[in-house]
Design an enzyme around this catalytic site. Structure first.
Site, short mmCIF file in Angstrom:
data_model
loop_
_atom_site.label_atom_id
_atom_site.label_comp_id
_atom_site.label_asym_id
_atom_site.label_seq_id
_atom_site.Cartn_x
_atom_site.Cartn_y
_atom_site.Cartn_z
N TYR A 1 2.72 1.49 -1.16
CA TYR A 1 2.88 0.61 -2.32
C TYR A 1 4.16 -0.20 -2.11
CZ TYR A 1 3.87 -0.90 -7.10
OH TYR A 1 4.13 -1.67 -8.20
N GLU B 1 3.03 -7.73 -6.38
CA GLU B 1 2.70 -6.32 -6.14
C GLU B 1 1.63 -6.22 -5.06
OE1 GLU B 1 0.17 -3.96 -8.89
OE2 GLU B 1 1.95 -2.71 -9.14
#
Ligand code: GDP
Ligand code: MN
Length: 383
Positions: free
Chosen positions: A109, A191
């Site tokens: 991530y 993101e």
């Protein structure tokens, strides 16, 4: 402002962040002519909506043949996808993105956001990608790290994750490119979840989400052009065109308020009296007849609304003028639902007197508490 995954990847690609090859379609007939450019026989078919959590909801599917790609595109288009990030009603799929599939060794991530408490750009990195970062932060806090950076391109992330230096280098290379994209586009968030390491050891952004600072959009006509109104609540878009901030909710008491803080307090007190607000609506500094009329139209377009609470603080704008505006709008729209109005500030006594003598179904209230009790009582009598 929010954009689709395929648009975010297009931007990241320009900044040399590695992303899979892909193309967008709005019908299954468009698949055939474009698919050869992907040069692969494993494909990923991805519903494009402004919400994540698509994977678990059937909005991301791996296909092993062109026939399967077409089938999945056909199934997804015009279907409604309900994910934990959409409203309970779900979101209609109008576009589907088709990508070359990647073989995943590990999912990470990586995001870049503005940390409002430190006022700094902050990378969030986790070795556990593919899931909601909020869940990882709760369940495996040691597997998430936050790195605040100064406005310079000299920074390093994820040194302390037990990764090989080659991996750290590749991730940092992507982080620097993300940073460049962030600054150049006045983004508020980028993101990448998951950022994957492929079986050949390359790192690639498999998903991408970008948000932009609305106040800087005037500098980026190319980003404004990416706005997809189909993904936004129709009434909210309409309200913004009149300078009103409107957020639709599930209750039955419409609220018309000036100032975001007062709007929040109004919603709180409705809930305090065990009722539910139908919306948040801030008419801003200008409670003229025109804005009041537009605001009431938008509130009343929601057929769940059984009554409206108007809570206006007259500062520069005098309450008597606001009262006239409310009366004219009520007459013009022939409103028959109960309307409770609380005016406070300059000339509020005069404003109240005007409302009481209007001969309309307008209930004038003293103070916020009185107003909330009155509208809750009116609405509960109706239902
Ligand atoms: P989201 O669920 O809306 O966040 O959609 P993502 O784009 O993140 O996809 C969800 C999941 O699908 C990812 O975490 C991956 O596990 C899987 N996925 C997406 N693309 C690929 C791919 O190219 N190959 C494989 N094997 N899995 C993929
Ligand atoms: Mn994702």
């Amino acid at each position: 402002m929010n954009i689709h995954e395929y648009q975010a990847k297009e931007i990241l690609r320009k900044f040399h962040v590695p992303v899979p090859k892909g193309f967008i379609v709005t019908s299954s007939e468009e698949v055939e002519s474009q698919i050869s450019q992907l040069q692969t026989d494993i494909f990923v078919v991805k519903a494009q909506i402004h919400a994540g959590g698509r994977g678990k909801a059937g909005g991301v599917r791996l296909a092993k043949s062109i026939k399967e790609v077409k089938q999945f595109v056909h199934d997804m288009l015009h279907s409604t996808l309900i994910t934990h990030q959409t409203s309970p009603m779900g979101q209609c799929v109008r576009k589907v993105y088709i990508e070359a599939g990647s073989s995943i060794k590990k999912e990470y991530y990586l995001s870049l956001v503005i940390d409002s408490s430190s006022g700094k750009l902050t990378f969030v990195f986790s070795s556990e990608g593919g899931m909601d970062i909020e869940e990882v932060a709760i369940n495996f806090p040691s597997k998430v790290t936050k790195i605040s950076i100064d406005l310079s391109s000299k920074f390093r992330i994820c040194d302390d994750f037990g990764l090989h230096s080659k991996q750290v280098e590749k991730i940092n290379d992507i982080a620097h490119k993300m940073y460049e994209a962030f600054i150049a586009t006045d983004a508020s968030q980028i993101e990448i979840n998951p950022l994957v390491e492929t079986s050949s050891g390359d790192f690639i952004a498999l998903d991408a989400k970008m948000n932009f600072d609305d106040n800087a959009l005037y500098r980026h006509p190319e980003i404004i052009a990416l706005r997809d109104y189909d993904e936004e609540v129709k009434e909210e878009v309409e309200a913004s065109q009149y300078g009103l901030s409107y957020i639709k909710m599930d209750g039955n008491i419409g609220c018309m308020v000036n100032g975001a803080g007062l709007a929040m307090a109004t919603m709180d007190i409705i809930k305090y009296y065990n009722a539910e607000p139908a919306n948040f609506l801030d008419v801003g500094g200008n409670a003229s007849k025109e804005t009041v009329t537009e605001a009431l139209k938008i509130i009343l377009s929601d057929n769940k609304v059984k009554g409206v609470l108007v809570n206006i603080f007259g500062g520069i704008m005098r309450c008597d003028i606001i009262a006239h505006g409310i009366i004219e709008a009520t007459k013009e729209m022939r409103i028959s639902l109960p309307l409770v109005v609380r005016l406070s500030g300059t000339n509020f006594e005069e404003g109240k007197r005007i409302l009481e003598n209007s001969g309309l179904n307008i209930i004038a209230a003293d103070g916020l508490d009185d107003a909330a009790r009155k509208i809750v009582k009116e609405v509960s009598c109706l239902s």
